[in-house]
Design a protein around this motif. Structure first.
Motif, PDB file in Angstrom:
ATOM      1  N   SER A 228      43.504  43.075  55.320  1.00 16.45           N
ATOM      2  CA  SER A 228      43.729  42.078  56.371  1.00 16.45           C
ATOM      3  C   SER A 228      42.477  41.877  57.215  1.00 16.45           C
ATOM      4  CB  SER A 228      44.883  42.540  57.264  1.00 16.45           C
ATOM      5  OG  SER A 228      45.095  41.624  58.314  1.00 16.45           O
ATOM      6  N   GLY A 229      42.095  40.612  57.397  1.00 19.94           N
ATOM      7  CA  GLY A 229      40.934  40.306  58.224  1.00 19.94           C
ATOM      8  C   GLY A 229      39.628  40.201  57.463  1.00 19.94           C
ATOM      9  N   HIS A 230      39.642  40.575  56.184  1.00 17.35           N
ATOM     10  CA  HIS A 230      38.423  40.486  55.377  1.00 17.35           C
ATOM     11  C   HIS A 230      38.244  39.062  54.870  1.00 17.35           C
ATOM     12  CE1 HIS A 230      37.626  44.988  54.314  1.00 17.35           C
ATOM     13  NE2 HIS A 230      37.772  44.764  55.611  1.00 17.35           N
ATOM     14  N   ALA A 231      37.123  38.452  55.258  1.00 14.58           N
ATOM     15  CA  ALA A 231      36.881  37.061  54.897  1.00 14.58           C
ATOM     16  C   ALA A 231      36.320  36.909  53.486  1.00 14.58           C
ATOM     17  CB  ALA A 231      35.918  36.432  55.901  1.00 14.58           C
ATOM     18  N   THR A 232      35.633  37.934  53.003  1.00 16.41           N
ATOM     19  CA  THR A 232      34.965  37.830  51.707  1.00 16.41           C
ATOM     20  C   THR A 232      35.761  38.566  50.638  1.00 16.41           C
ATOM     21  OG1 THR A 232      32.877  37.891  52.936  1.00 16.41           O
ATOM     22  CG2 THR A 232      32.743  38.026  50.554  1.00 16.41           C
TER      23      THR A 232
ATOM     24  N   VAL B  88      38.367  46.144  32.728  1.00 18.07           N
ATOM     25  CA  VAL B  88      39.088  46.333  33.984  1.00 18.07           C
ATOM     26  C   VAL B  88      38.618  45.247  34.940  1.00 18.07           C
ATOM     27  CG1 VAL B  88      39.488  47.828  35.971  1.00 18.07           C
ATOM     28  CG2 VAL B  88      39.364  48.818  33.673  1.00 18.07           C
ATOM     29  N   TYR B  89      39.550  44.546  35.542  1.00 14.73           N
ATOM     30  CA  TYR B  89      39.224  43.497  36.493  1.00 14.73           C
ATOM     31  C   TYR B  89      39.469  44.041  37.900  1.00 14.73           C
ATOM     32  CZ  TYR B  89      38.533  40.569  32.529  1.00 14.73           C
ATOM     33  OH  TYR B  89      38.039  40.062  31.357  1.00 14.73           O
ATOM     34  N   LEU B  90      38.377  44.131  38.630  1.00 19.58           N
ATOM     35  CA  LEU B  90      38.413  44.719  39.969  1.00 19.58           C
ATOM     36  C   LEU B  90      38.322  43.625  41.023  1.00 19.58           C
ATOM     37  CD1 LEU B  90      35.821  47.567  39.317  1.00 19.58           C
ATOM     38  CD2 LEU B  90      38.233  47.942  39.838  1.00 19.58           C
ATOM     39  N   CYS B  91      39.149  43.748  42.022  1.00 18.82           N
ATOM     40  CA  CYS B  91      39.066  42.877  43.188  1.00 18.82           C
ATOM     41  C   CYS B  91      38.522  43.717  44.345  1.00 18.82           C
ATOM     42  CB  CYS B  91      40.436  42.318  43.536  1.00 18.82           C
ATOM     43  SG  CYS B  91      40.468  41.268  45.005  1.00 18.82           S
ATOM     44  N   ALA B  92      37.659  43.130  45.140  1.00 19.68           N
ATOM     45  CA  ALA B  92      37.115  43.829  46.296  1.00 19.68           C
ATOM     46  C   ALA B  92      37.091  42.877  47.488  1.00 19.68           C
ATOM     47  CB  ALA B  92      35.710  44.354  46.009  1.00 19.68           C
ATOM     48  N   SER B  93      37.046  43.435  48.679  1.00 23.53           N
ATOM     49  CA  SER B  93      36.920  42.596  49.866  1.00 23.53           C
ATOM     50  C   SER B  93      35.993  43.260  50.863  1.00 23.53           C
ATOM     51  CB  SER B  93      38.293  42.327  50.501  1.00 23.53           C
ATOM     52  OG  SER B  93      38.843  43.495  51.085  1.00 23.53           O
ATOM     53  N   SER B  94      35.416  42.454  51.729  1.00 24.05           N
ATOM     54  CA  SER B  94      34.570  42.976  52.794  1.00 24.05           C
ATOM     55  C   SER B  94      34.773  42.137  54.044  1.00 24.05           C
ATOM     56  CB  SER B  94      33.097  43.001  52.378  1.00 24.05           C
ATOM     57  OG  SER B  94      32.623  41.696  52.153  1.00 24.05           O
ATOM     58  N   PHE B  95      34.432  42.743  55.188  1.00 26.73           N
ATOM     59  CA  PHE B  95      34.672  42.079  56.468  1.00 26.73           C
ATOM     60  C   PHE B  95      33.759  40.874  56.653  1.00 26.73           C
ATOM     61  CE2 PHE B  95      36.472  41.621  60.468  1.00 26.73           C
ATOM     62  CZ  PHE B  95      35.513  41.515  61.467  1.00 26.73           C
TER      63      PHE B  95
ATOM     64  N   VAL C  78      43.393  34.003  51.845  1.00 27.10           N
ATOM     65  CA  VAL C  78      43.867  35.389  51.911  1.00 27.10           C
ATOM     66  C   VAL C  78      43.910  35.944  50.489  1.00 27.10           C
ATOM     67  CG1 VAL C  78      45.711  36.930  52.660  1.00 27.10           C
ATOM     68  CG2 VAL C  78      45.178  34.883  53.995  1.00 27.10           C
ATOM     69  N   ASP C  79      45.075  35.870  49.830  1.00 30.88           N
ATOM     70  CA  ASP C  79      45.147  36.449  48.498  1.00 30.88           C
ATOM     71  C   ASP C  79      44.538  35.497  47.463  1.00 30.88           C
ATOM     72  OD1 ASP C  79      48.690  35.840  47.761  1.00 30.88           O
ATOM     73  OD2 ASP C  79      47.176  34.645  48.812  1.00 30.88           O
ATOM     74  N   SER C  80      44.300  36.060  46.278  1.00 35.24           N
ATOM     75  CA  SER C  80      43.574  35.322  45.250  1.00 35.24           C
ATOM     76  C   SER C  80      44.184  35.589  43.882  1.00 35.24           C
ATOM     77  CB  SER C  80      42.104  35.743  45.256  1.00 35.24           C
ATOM     78  OG  SER C  80      41.382  35.132  44.206  1.00 35.24           O
ATOM     79  N   THR C  81      43.999  34.632  42.978  1.00 35.33           N
ATOM     80  CA  THR C  81      44.448  34.758  41.598  1.00 35.33           C
ATOM     81  C   THR C  81      43.289  34.475  40.666  1.00 35.33           C
ATOM     82  OG1 THR C  81      46.665  34.012  42.216  1.00 35.33           O
ATOM     83  CG2 THR C  81      46.101  33.951  39.881  1.00 35.33           C
ATOM     84  N   LEU C  82      43.127  35.307  39.651  1.00 32.34           N
ATOM     85  CA  LEU C  82      42.138  35.106  38.595  1.00 32.34           C
ATOM     86  C   LEU C  82      42.904  34.876  37.293  1.00 32.34           C
ATOM     87  CD1 LEU C  82      39.104  35.314  37.606  1.00 32.34           C
ATOM     88  CD2 LEU C  82      39.602  37.713  37.116  1.00 32.34           C
ATOM     89  N   LYS C  83      42.550  33.805  36.580  1.00 39.68           N
ATOM     90  CA  LYS C  83      43.254  33.475  35.339  1.00 39.68           C
ATOM     91  C   LYS C  83      42.283  33.408  34.169  1.00 39.68           C
ATOM     92  CE  LYS C  83      46.802  30.700  37.673  1.00 39.68           C
ATOM     93  NZ  LYS C  83      47.399  29.361  37.847  1.00 39.68           N
TER      94      LYS C  83
ATOM     95  N   GLU D  42      44.926  51.824  57.538  1.00 41.79           N
ATOM     96  CA  GLU D  42      45.109  50.425  57.144  1.00 41.79           C
ATOM     97  C   GLU D  42      45.349  50.357  55.646  1.00 41.79           C
ATOM     98  OE1 GLU D  42      41.472  48.250  58.092  1.00 41.79           O
ATOM     99  OE2 GLU D  42      40.393  49.290  56.540  1.00 41.79           O
ATOM    100  N   ALA D  43      46.109  49.333  55.205  1.00 41.73           N
ATOM    101  CA  ALA D  43      46.388  49.181  53.789  1.00 41.73           C
ATOM    102  C   ALA D  43      45.114  48.770  53.070  1.00 41.73           C
ATOM    103  CB  ALA D  43      47.471  48.133  53.607  1.00 41.73           C
ATOM    104  N   GLY D  44      44.997  49.234  51.815  1.00 39.62           N
ATOM    105  CA  GLY D  44      43.827  48.898  51.025  1.00 39.62           C
ATOM    106  C   GLY D  44      44.012  47.584  50.297  1.00 39.62           C
TER     107      GLY D  44
END
Lengths: 114, 112
Positions: free
Chosen positions: A27-31, A89-96, A73-78, A1-3
């Motif tokens: 895909s499918g990660h709500a958080t 470093v600005y890290l984005c993470a997701s979890s199911f 789904v996708d997100s933007t940080l400004k 699966e894509a990261g």
């Protein structure tokens, strides 16, 4: 699966300029999470979304930082305007699911503010 | 609220063991361990839940002492691939949203 995808990977700006970062979770990660990692430190949570709603933004400097996840789904940080101390470093993470679940991190965006 | 990790850094020879500690002043619901290699994103190792058993990942294992609000990560028979910075992340019992607070990290260097 894509990261978790993030862009750009690197950004150099002058202080007082604006910058935006983009994140596409697994895909499918709500958080979805945005972290700031300053060199030599652990990641610091800035904001946490559950679908398109904010569940925690207590450590987000709201006078200059904003984030959205409009369609859950996708997100933007400004950052507007940027300060020297925003270099990190600005890290984005997701979890199911929301709690006690493995977080998958993206490669991060390295921001340098001059 | 940030957990305290010790030591800050450790240098090992291949095959040696090491222990990394993570302590909190508040009651913990869970402890998460991640490893980050230089220039890369953190990678999940394991989660320990309150009341749960010791976990393991290859020859890396961890325990959670609820009385002391402390977790320990054990690197056994270290391999070169174990080099990196190890972070613990803690979730407080009072946090219903699972907010992770990361420690400052422990840098591990494994030499041949």
């Amino acid at each position: 699966e894509a990261g978790v995808a993030q862009s750009p990977r690197y950004k150099i700006i002058e202080k007082r300029q604006s910058v935006a970062f983009w994140c596409n979770p697994i895909s499918g990660h709500a958080t979805l999470y945005w972290y700031q990692q300053i060199l030599g430190q652990g990641p610091k949570l800035l904001i946490q979304f559950q679908n398109n709603g904010v569940v925690d933004d207590s450590q987000l400097p709201k006078d200059r930082f904003s984030a959205e996840r409009l369609k859950g789904v996708d997100s933007t940080l400004k950052i507007q305007p940027a300060k020297l101390e925003d270099s990190a470093v600005y890290l984005c993470a997701s979890s199911f699911v929301l709690r006690n679940n493995e977080q998958f991190f993206g490669p991060g965006t390295r921001l340098t503010v001059l | 609220q940030q957990p305290v990790q010790s030591p800050q850094a450790v240098i090992l020879r291949e095959g040696e063991d090491a222990v990394i500690n993570c302590s909190s002043s508040k009651a913990l619901y869970s402890v998460h361990w991640y490893r980050q290699k230089h220039g890369e994103a953190p990678v999940f190792l394991m989660i320990l839940l309150k009341g749960g058993e010791q976990k393991g990942h290859e020859k890396i294992s961890a325990s959670f002492n609820e009385k002391k609000q402390q977790s320990s990560l054990y690197l056994t028979a270290s391999q070169l691939s174990y080099s990196g910075t190890y972070f613990c992340g803690t979730v407080l019992t009072t946090d219903s949203w699972g907010k992770l607070q990361f420690g400052a990290g422990t840098q591990v260097v494994v030499t041949p």
